[in-house]
Design a protein around this motif. Sequence first.
Motif, mmCIF file in Angstrom:
data_model
loop_
_atom_site.group_PDB
_atom_site.id
_atom_site.type_symbol
_atom_site.label_atom_id
_atom_site.label_comp_id
_atom_site.label_asym_id
_atom_site.label_seq_id
_atom_site.Cartn_x
_atom_site.Cartn_y
_atom_site.Cartn_z
ATOM 1 N N VAL A 236 -8.409 16.693 -6.922
ATOM 2 C CA VAL A 236 -8.026 15.542 -6.101
ATOM 3 C C VAL A 236 -7.330 16.038 -4.835
ATOM 4 O O VAL A 236 -6.428 16.872 -4.897
ATOM 5 C CB VAL A 236 -7.087 14.600 -6.884
ATOM 6 N N SER A 237 -7.748 15.486 -3.686
ATOM 7 C CA SER A 237 -7.111 15.880 -2.426
ATOM 8 C C SER A 237 -6.274 14.762 -1.800
ATOM 9 O O SER A 237 -5.361 15.030 -1.027
ATOM 10 C CB SER A 237 -8.163 16.348 -1.416
ATOM 11 N N LYS A 238 -6.578 13.503 -2.135
ATOM 12 C CA LYS A 238 -5.836 12.395 -1.544
ATOM 13 C C LYS A 238 -5.967 11.155 -2.427
ATOM 14 O O LYS A 238 -7.028 10.900 -2.986
ATOM 15 C CB LYS A 238 -6.381 12.087 -0.150
ATOM 16 N N ILE A 239 -4.875 10.394 -2.525
ATOM 17 C CA ILE A 239 -4.896 9.136 -3.269
ATOM 18 C C ILE A 239 -4.234 8.055 -2.422
ATOM 19 O O ILE A 239 -3.150 8.266 -1.878
ATOM 20 C CB ILE A 239 -4.146 9.243 -4.616
ATOM 21 N N LYS A 240 -4.920 6.915 -2.312
ATOM 22 C CA LYS A 240 -4.345 5.739 -1.669
ATOM 23 C C LYS A 240 -4.369 4.612 -2.690
ATOM 24 O O LYS A 240 -5.360 4.419 -3.381
ATOM 25 C CB LYS A 240 -5.156 5.314 -0.444
ATOM 26 N N ILE A 241 -3.261 3.875 -2.757
ATOM 27 C CA ILE A 241 -3.157 2.766 -3.699
ATOM 28 C C ILE A 241 -2.865 1.494 -2.914
ATOM 29 O O ILE A 241 -2.022 1.499 -2.019
ATOM 30 C CB ILE A 241 -2.033 3.015 -4.727
ATOM 31 N N LEU A 242 -3.578 0.433 -3.249
ATOM 32 C CA LEU A 242 -3.366 -0.864 -2.624
ATOM 33 C C LEU A 242 -3.266 -1.906 -3.728
ATOM 34 O O LEU A 242 -4.155 -2.011 -4.572
ATOM 35 C CB LEU A 242 -4.521 -1.221 -1.690
ATOM 36 N N SER B 210 0.825 -1.195 0.000
ATOM 37 C CA SER B 210 0.000 0.000 0.000
ATOM 38 C C SER B 210 0.863 1.250 0.000
ATOM 39 O O SER B 210 1.953 1.273 0.563
ATOM 40 C CB SER B 210 -0.948 0.001 1.200
ATOM 41 N N ILE B 211 0.338 2.280 -0.657
ATOM 42 C CA ILE B 211 1.029 3.553 -0.789
ATOM 43 C C ILE B 211 0.017 4.660 -0.546
ATOM 44 O O ILE B 211 -1.069 4.664 -1.142
ATOM 45 C CB ILE B 211 1.611 3.738 -2.202
ATOM 46 N N ASN B 212 0.362 5.598 0.305
ATOM 47 C CA ASN B 212 -0.402 6.832 0.445
ATOM 48 C C ASN B 212 0.370 7.892 -0.323
ATOM 49 O O ASN B 212 1.513 8.192 0.002
ATOM 50 C CB ASN B 212 -0.540 7.241 1.909
ATOM 51 N N VAL B 213 -0.241 8.429 -1.354
ATOM 52 C CA VAL B 213 0.448 9.357 -2.240
ATOM 53 C C VAL B 213 0.263 10.786 -1.735
ATOM 54 O O VAL B 213 -0.866 11.262 -1.659
ATOM 55 C CB VAL B 213 -0.094 9.239 -3.679
ATOM 56 N N PRO B 214 1.359 11.479 -1.374
ATOM 57 C CA PRO B 214 1.230 12.879 -0.965
ATOM 58 C C PRO B 214 0.946 13.753 -2.190
ATOM 59 O O PRO B 214 1.706 13.739 -3.162
ATOM 60 C CB PRO B 214 2.576 13.206 -0.332
ATOM 61 N N MET B 215 -0.152 14.460 -2.161
ATOM 62 C CA MET B 215 -0.600 15.201 -3.329
ATOM 63 C C MET B 215 0.312 16.375 -3.683
ATOM 64 O O MET B 215 0.425 16.725 -4.849
ATOM 65 C CB MET B 215 -2.034 15.681 -3.137
ATOM 66 N N PHE B 216 0.990 16.955 -2.715
ATOM 67 C CA PHE B 216 1.875 18.067 -3.044
ATOM 68 C C PHE B 216 3.050 17.591 -3.905
ATOM 69 O O PHE B 216 3.639 18.380 -4.639
ATOM 70 C CB PHE B 216 2.355 18.796 -1.790
ATOM 71 N N LEU B 217 3.365 16.303 -3.854
ATOM 72 C CA LEU B 217 4.398 15.741 -4.716
ATOM 73 C C LEU B 217 3.816 15.205 -6.020
ATOM 74 O O LEU B 217 4.435 15.309 -7.077
ATOM 75 C CB LEU B 217 5.122 14.595 -4.005
ATOM 76 N N ASP C 217 -7.995 4.529 -4.327
ATOM 77 C CA ASP C 217 -8.995 5.311 -3.612
ATOM 78 C C ASP C 217 -8.657 6.784 -3.819
ATOM 79 O O ASP C 217 -7.624 7.263 -3.361
ATOM 80 C CB ASP C 217 -8.960 4.948 -2.123
ATOM 81 N N VAL C 218 -9.523 7.500 -4.550
ATOM 82 C CA VAL C 218 -9.289 8.905 -4.872
ATOM 83 C C VAL C 218 -10.304 9.742 -4.114
ATOM 84 O O VAL C 218 -11.509 9.553 -4.264
ATOM 85 C CB VAL C 218 -9.428 9.162 -6.392
ATOM 86 N N ARG C 219 -9.795 10.671 -3.329
ATOM 87 C CA ARG C 219 -10.674 11.577 -2.580
ATOM 88 C C ARG C 219 -10.523 12.979 -3.137
ATOM 89 O O ARG C 219 -9.455 13.381 -3.565
ATOM 90 C CB ARG C 219 -10.330 11.554 -1.104
ATOM 91 N N GLY C 220 -11.616 13.691 -3.123
ATOM 92 C CA GLY C 220 -11.610 15.056 -3.631
ATOM 93 C C GLY C 220 -13.024 15.590 -3.633
ATOM 94 O O GLY C 220 -13.896 15.091 -2.923
ATOM 95 N N SER C 221 -13.243 16.610 -4.432
ATOM 96 C CA SER C 221 -14.563 17.203 -4.556
ATOM 97 C C SER C 221 -14.930 17.212 -6.036
ATOM 98 O O SER C 221 -14.501 18.081 -6.789
ATOM 99 C CB SER C 221 -14.544 18.623 -3.986
ATOM 100 N N PHE C 222 -15.715 16.227 -6.444
ATOM 101 C CA PHE C 222 -16.044 16.033 -7.844
ATOM 102 C C PHE C 222 -17.545 16.180 -8.060
ATOM 103 O O PHE C 222 -18.338 16.062 -7.136
ATOM 104 C CB PHE C 222 -15.642 14.624 -8.312
ATOM 105 N N THR C 223 -17.907 16.370 -9.321
ATOM 106 C CA THR C 223 -19.308 16.338 -9.726
ATOM 107 C C THR C 223 -19.499 15.113 -10.620
ATOM 108 O O THR C 223 -18.528 14.502 -11.069
ATOM 109 C CB THR C 223 -19.688 17.605 -10.514
ATOM 110 N N ALA C 224 -20.738 14.784 -10.888
ATOM 111 C CA ALA C 224 -21.022 13.664 -11.776
ATOM 112 C C ALA C 224 -20.434 13.928 -13.162
ATOM 113 O O ALA C 224 -19.920 13.016 -13.822
ATOM 114 C CB ALA C 224 -22.529 13.434 -11.870
#
Length: 166
Positions: A77-83, A45-52, A146-153
């Motif tokens: 996109v505010s956060k990404i986790k990869i597994l 698993s990897i937590n990707v820092p978005m500033f990078l 797993d992508v977190r953020g504020s999206f619309t349809a």
Amino acid sequence: MKTLKNIVIIVCAMFLMQSCIVSERPNMAYFSDSGRDFKGARFASINVPMFLAKPIIRRALKKDGDNEEAMRLVRKVSKIKILTVENGDRTMLKEFANYLNDNNYEEWATIKHEGDNVNVRVKQKGEAIKNMLLTVNSDKELVFIDVRGSFTADDISKMINFAKDK
């Protein structure tokens, strides 16, 4: 004094970069909290820092000549986790899909590409989509993004169409 300043900078950099470290423990709730025995499956698993990640993604999109629409989606996109899961089986995938359905994830699309299936699911509250989960299922491994953020349809639809075009 200069040495102390350098030490503080190094410690801060290490703290910020620690989320880049690959872990062998799952970083998604279903896999880490379920207490299930996953029969020899190996996790990374990897937590990707978005500033990078954002500058690297933008540079790659510019290099490929992709449009401004894709860049606009990356900004949301505010956060990404990869597994990644090696030696995972179809039962694990089916149980995970049931878990997502029970937790209000809606299936939006399945894209087939060279024998792999990419499944797009979103968790929506009203008009806002705060969580999108991509599942890549190949014969050899499973990848969950797993992508977190504020999206619309509309944003998600554009992302799916962009992926289909590529």
